[in-house]
Motif scaffolding. Structure first.
Motif, PDB file in Angstrom:
ATOM      1  N   GLU A 219       2.198 -11.097  -7.736  1.00  0.00           N
ATOM      2  CA  GLU A 219       1.678 -10.095  -6.809  1.00  0.00           C
ATOM      3  C   GLU A 219       2.493  -8.807  -6.871  1.00  0.00           C
ATOM      4  O   GLU A 219       1.939  -7.700  -6.850  1.00  0.00           O
ATOM      5  CB  GLU A 219       1.676 -10.655  -5.386  1.00  0.00           C
TER       6      GLU A 219
ATOM      7  N   GLN B 117      -4.354   7.004   0.323  1.00  0.00           N
ATOM      8  CA  GLN B 117      -4.505   5.667   0.890  1.00  0.00           C
ATOM      9  C   GLN B 117      -5.792   5.012   0.399  1.00  0.00           C
ATOM     10  O   GLN B 117      -5.803   3.813   0.079  1.00  0.00           O
ATOM     11  CB  GLN B 117      -4.491   5.749   2.409  1.00  0.00           C
TER      12      GLN B 117
ATOM     13  N   LEU C  25      -5.578  -1.822  -5.255  1.00  0.00           N
ATOM     14  CA  LEU C  25      -5.037  -3.115  -4.839  1.00  0.00           C
ATOM     15  C   LEU C  25      -6.147  -4.134  -4.625  1.00  0.00           C
ATOM     16  O   LEU C  25      -5.986  -5.323  -4.932  1.00  0.00           O
ATOM     17  CB  LEU C  25      -4.198  -2.940  -3.571  1.00  0.00           C
ATOM     18  N   THR C  26      -7.292  -3.676  -4.134  1.00  0.00           N
ATOM     19  CA  THR C  26      -8.435  -4.572  -3.973  1.00  0.00           C
ATOM     20  C   THR C  26      -8.944  -5.042  -5.331  1.00  0.00           C
ATOM     21  O   THR C  26      -9.270  -6.222  -5.519  1.00  0.00           O
ATOM     22  CB  THR C  26      -9.556  -3.868  -3.194  1.00  0.00           C
TER      23      THR C  26
ATOM     24  N   ILE D 163       0.830  -1.207   0.000  1.00  0.00           N
ATOM     25  CA  ILE D 163       0.000   0.000   0.000  1.00  0.00           C
ATOM     26  C   ILE D 163       0.863   1.255   0.000  1.00  0.00           C
ATOM     27  O   ILE D 163       0.544   2.245  -0.681  1.00  0.00           O
ATOM     28  CB  ILE D 163      -0.997  -0.011   1.183  1.00  0.00           C
TER      29      ILE D 163
ATOM     30  N   GLU E 244      -6.216  -7.326  -1.606  1.00  0.00           N
ATOM     31  CA  GLU E 244      -6.708  -6.686  -0.380  1.00  0.00           C
ATOM     32  C   GLU E 244      -6.149  -7.351   0.878  1.00  0.00           C
ATOM     33  O   GLU E 244      -6.062  -6.708   1.934  1.00  0.00           O
ATOM     34  CB  GLU E 244      -8.241  -6.701  -0.352  1.00  0.00           C
ATOM     35  N   HIS E 245      -5.715  -8.608   0.765  1.00  0.00           N
ATOM     36  CA  HIS E 245      -5.150  -9.318   1.916  1.00  0.00           C
ATOM     37  C   HIS E 245      -3.635  -9.186   1.991  1.00  0.00           C
ATOM     38  O   HIS E 245      -3.004  -9.781   2.879  1.00  0.00           O
ATOM     39  CB  HIS E 245      -5.523 -10.805   1.831  1.00  0.00           C
ATOM     40  N   ARG E 246      -3.042  -8.400   1.086  1.00  0.00           N
ATOM     41  CA  ARG E 246      -1.580  -8.272   1.023  1.00  0.00           C
ATOM     42  C   ARG E 246      -1.124  -6.816   1.176  1.00  0.00           C
ATOM     43  O   ARG E 246       0.028  -6.486   0.883  1.00  0.00           O
ATOM     44  CB  ARG E 246      -1.057  -8.823  -0.305  1.00  0.00           C
ATOM     45  N   LEU E 247      -1.986  -5.950   1.640  1.00  0.00           N
ATOM     46  CA  LEU E 247      -1.705  -4.513   1.669  1.00  0.00           C
ATOM     47  C   LEU E 247      -0.448  -4.175   2.466  1.00  0.00           C
ATOM     48  O   LEU E 247       0.328  -3.291   2.076  1.00  0.00           O
ATOM     49  CB  LEU E 247      -2.889  -3.748   2.260  1.00  0.00           C
ATOM     50  N   GLU E 248      -0.234  -4.851   3.582  1.00  0.00           N
ATOM     51  CA  GLU E 248       0.871  -4.505   4.479  1.00  0.00           C
ATOM     52  C   GLU E 248       2.126  -5.339   4.231  1.00  0.00           C
ATOM     53  O   GLU E 248       3.114  -5.204   4.950  1.00  0.00           O
ATOM     54  CB  GLU E 248       0.421  -4.660   5.937  1.00  0.00           C
TER      55      GLU E 248
ATOM     56  N   ILE F 191      -5.953   1.482  -1.721  1.00  0.00           N
ATOM     57  CA  ILE F 191      -6.770   0.340  -1.310  1.00  0.00           C
ATOM     58  C   ILE F 191      -7.730  -0.048  -2.434  1.00  0.00           C
ATOM     59  O   ILE F 191      -7.929  -1.235  -2.723  1.00  0.00           O
ATOM     60  CB  ILE F 191      -7.535   0.665  -0.017  1.00  0.00           C
ATOM     61  N   GLU F 192      -8.326   0.952  -3.073  1.00  0.00           N
ATOM     62  CA  GLU F 192      -9.253   0.688  -4.185  1.00  0.00           C
ATOM     63  C   GLU F 192      -8.568  -0.102  -5.297  1.00  0.00           C
ATOM     64  O   GLU F 192      -9.103  -1.114  -5.786  1.00  0.00           O
ATOM     65  CB  GLU F 192      -9.777   2.017  -4.729  1.00  0.00           C
TER      66      GLU F 192
END
Length: 229
Positions: A150, A123, A130-131, A105, A136-140, A127-128
């Motif tokens: 990925e 931000q 990457l989702t 992110i 969405e489960h790999r943002l961090e 998120i928009e």
């Protein structure tokens, strides 16, 4: 074509190598319309990357005219060229070039902050994107914690973060296996079309090129339109 996003008029580029002049581009012409995705075909060494560097205003030494979003970029100074890149162009390369010490992110937020966007909005945009790319489960997660596919999807999100009119992609799936390449390319095309951006995608893969709106081939330093069979 109404108000093309890119116009190349007699683009030329030559190099000196060992005292020999090498003409890589010999008067290439191209126009890309709004929302159009164009494949640029050609083998390694044919000048695909050189052309993308020209359109991306990444280096000088080119002859002819380059127009980006109605701006004659051929005569711009260094700072003006940087502003056109920032405001109108997104880049994707064969290797993702993500910042290794930053999360997925953060890699998508940073170019937006450079462009002057507020952190909260940047931000939300990250998120928009990457989702939409299934991350969405790999943002961090940092790049080293992501698979090759990925990582490249994060690079796609980063390229689109500032809503560019034009995306330049240089062999964007060339470092991936065929199955992953197909998946990443499909997501890339879907997202670019959804954003309404135009794109020029350099590839040597004719199968991948066929998924795009139009195909041009670089041959002997000029561009040739490939008509559908």
């Amino acid at each position: 074509m109404n108000n093309p996003v890119v116009v190349l008029d007699q683009l030329t580029r030559s190099f000196e190598q060992g005292g020999v002049r090498i003409d890589v581009l010999r008067g290439a012409n191209l126009a890309i319309g709004p929302g159009e995705i164009v494949a640029l075909l050609g083998p390694s060494g044919s000048g695909k990357s050189t052309m993308l560097q020209a359109i991306g205003l990444l280096e000088g030494g080119f002859g002819g005219q380059i127009e980006i979003a109605g701006i004659d970029a051929s005569r711009l100074g260094k700072d003006q060229r940087a502003a056109v890149r920032r405001d109108h162009i997104g880049f994707i390369y064969q290797f993702h070039h993500l910042l290794p010490d930053f999360s997925a992110i953060e890699n998508v937020v940073l170019p937006q902050l450079v462009a002057g966007k507020a952190h909260e909005r940047a931000q939300a945009r990250a998120i928009e994107l990457l989702t939409a790319l299934g991350l969405e489960h790999r943002l961090e997660h940092r790049p080293s914690q992501l698979s090759g596919g990925e990582q490249q999807r994060v690079a796609v999100a980063r390229a689109l973060a500032n809503k560019p009119q034009l995306v330049l992609a240089d062999e964007p799936t060339g470092n991936l296996d065929e199955t992953t390449a197909d998946r990443v390319l499909g997501q890339f095309l879907e997202l670019v079309r959804g954003e309404g951006s135009s794109a020029l995608v350099a590839t040597h893969n004719e199968r991948l090129a066929a998924a795009m709106d139009r195909v041009v081939r670089i041959h002997d330093g000029v561009l040739e339109e490939i008509l559908p069979a």
